[in-house]
Design an enzyme around this catalytic site. Structure first.
Site, short mmCIF file in Angstrom:
data_model
loop_
_atom_site.label_atom_id
_atom_site.label_comp_id
_atom_site.label_asym_id
_atom_site.label_seq_id
_atom_site.Cartn_x
_atom_site.Cartn_y
_atom_site.Cartn_z
CB ILE A 91 -0.96 -0.01 1.20
CG1 ILE A 91 -1.97 -1.13 1.04
CG2 ILE A 91 -1.67 1.34 1.35
CD1 ILE A 91 -2.85 -1.36 2.25
CD GLU A 198 -12.30 -1.13 13.47
OE1 GLU A 198 -12.73 -2.09 12.78
OE2 GLU A 198 -11.37 -0.38 13.08
CG HIS A 220 -11.88 -1.21 9.27
ND1 HIS A 220 -11.38 -1.90 10.34
CD2 HIS A 220 -11.06 -1.51 8.23
CE1 HIS A 220 -10.30 -2.58 9.97
NE2 HIS A 220 -10.09 -2.36 8.69
CB ILE A 221 -15.13 1.91 4.28
CG1 ILE A 221 -14.80 3.41 4.45
CG2 ILE A 221 -16.36 1.53 5.08
CD1 ILE A 221 -15.84 4.33 3.85
N GLY A 222 -11.54 1.35 4.21
CA GLY A 222 -10.40 1.61 3.32
C GLY A 222 -10.32 0.64 2.16
N GLY A 223 -10.55 -0.65 2.44
CA GLY A 223 -10.47 -1.64 1.38
C GLY A 223 -11.83 -2.11 0.90
#
Length: 337
Positions: A91, A198, A220-223
């Protein structure tokens, strides 16, 4: 309890939910998806850098509240600014390339010796990176040693008015220290996608960072993109089936990596054993005893495990299989075809 379990697939990058060592001890191969959502995370990071430096979210909230506030104050271009990337893995490297394409100067810090891409500059210490960066983006792994990797001391080493992004793991940042740095003006803004605690399902959530201006909070939506989900759904099952059908363990997290072509007119035995002296010799003694002709043999080991694939061009009987299963220190034995 699952004595016939062959392989475990994690449809994500992190594997803290899986006991890798115990799986290895039981001869169970574990695969994850280390590349499938890389682009999704990187694109979010790029968007957050731009949104933070342009102060977009405060302006958006004002409009939603019926207030017009057209101003250039605290609104800056990313071109010519310094981006510090902590963690220069899959990344971090891709973020480095895209950021440089936008005209940013890229600095990176990693515990391992990583080759720089483009014009990125390696920093020898974390402090050096924090001192020089206008934006710091965190991309480190879920090792327990990274707990509170960024705390009050590290935040104090950042430039006044810098921006902070965390798309890695929630526990690597001291949230109270970050809250303090944001409220006292040390940092001009932050984007946080991961949190120390979370929820297991969608619903109510709270964090001390709520309500602080120019702080982007995401769940937590980065991926989490449709493309990433499709990539993961393709990558992990293919790894699982490749292992089951050919014995290949390339990209396995807890096994020696072996890649082999499928053989025609041959039989393939897979033998997983503890990595101790004499096991390999014992395996070949059994094959010699039953006059088995080896057309190819491949062994790879790590500290605790040995994994050998043997291709044979002669038919075998069940006595050979029983004898190989009885080899001392055998963990798992499988006839592939």
């Amino acid at each position: 309890a699952a004595n016939k379990l062959l392989v475990v697939g994690a449809f994500c990058i992190g594997t803290t939910q899986i006991d890798l060592h115990y799986c290895q001890k039981k001869g169970v191969v574990v695969f994850n998806a280390p590349y499938s959502n890389t682009r999704s995370v990187v694109e979010l990071a790029v968007g957050q850098i731009i949104m933070l430096m342009r102060n977009i979210f405060p302006r958006s909230v004002e409009i939603h509240n019926g207030q017009w506030n057209k101003t250039a104050e605290n609104s800056r271009e990313v071109r010519g600014k310094n981006l510090g990337i902590v963690g220069y893995g899959n990344i971090g490297k891709q973020l480095s390339v895209l950021a440089e394409a936008m005209g940013m100067r890229v600095y990176y810090y990693d515990l391992e010796d990583r080759l720089a891409l483009g014009n990125a500059k390696k920093c020898n210490t974390l402090e050096d990176l924090l001192n020089v960066s206008d934006v710091v983006s965190l991309h480190i792994d879920d090792s327990i040693s990274n707990h509170n990797f960024i705390g009050e001391r590290e935040l104090a080493q950042m430039r006044d008015g810098a921006y902070f992004i965390n798309l890695s793991r929630g526990f690597v940042v001291d949230i109270p220290a970050l809250e303090k740095a944001l409220k006292n003006g040390k940092l001009a803004g932050a984007a946080i996608d991961v949190y120390p605690d979370e929820p297991r399902r969608n619903g109510p959530f709270s964090t001390p960072l709520q309500g602080i201006p120019n702080v982007i909070l995401t769940p937590h939506i980065g991926g989490s993109t449709e493309e990433a989900q499709m990539n993961i759904a393709d990558f992990v099952p293919n790894k699982i089936m490749d292992y089951i059908n050919s014995g290949n363990t390339v990209d396995a997290l807890n096994f020696p990596n072996i890649r082999l072509p499928k053989q025609n007119n041959a039989h393939r035995f897979l033998h997983i054993h503890r990595n101790l002296p004499g096991v390999m010799a014992h395996i070949n003694e059994v094959l010699a005893q039953y006059e088995m002709n080896i057309s190819g043999q491949y062994l790879s080991t790590n500290k605790e495990l040995g994994y050998v694939i043997t291709d044979l061009d002669k038919d075998y009987n069940k006595d050979v299989i029983r004898a190989l299963k009885k080899v001392e220190h055998t963990i798992k034995f499988r006839v592939l075809y």
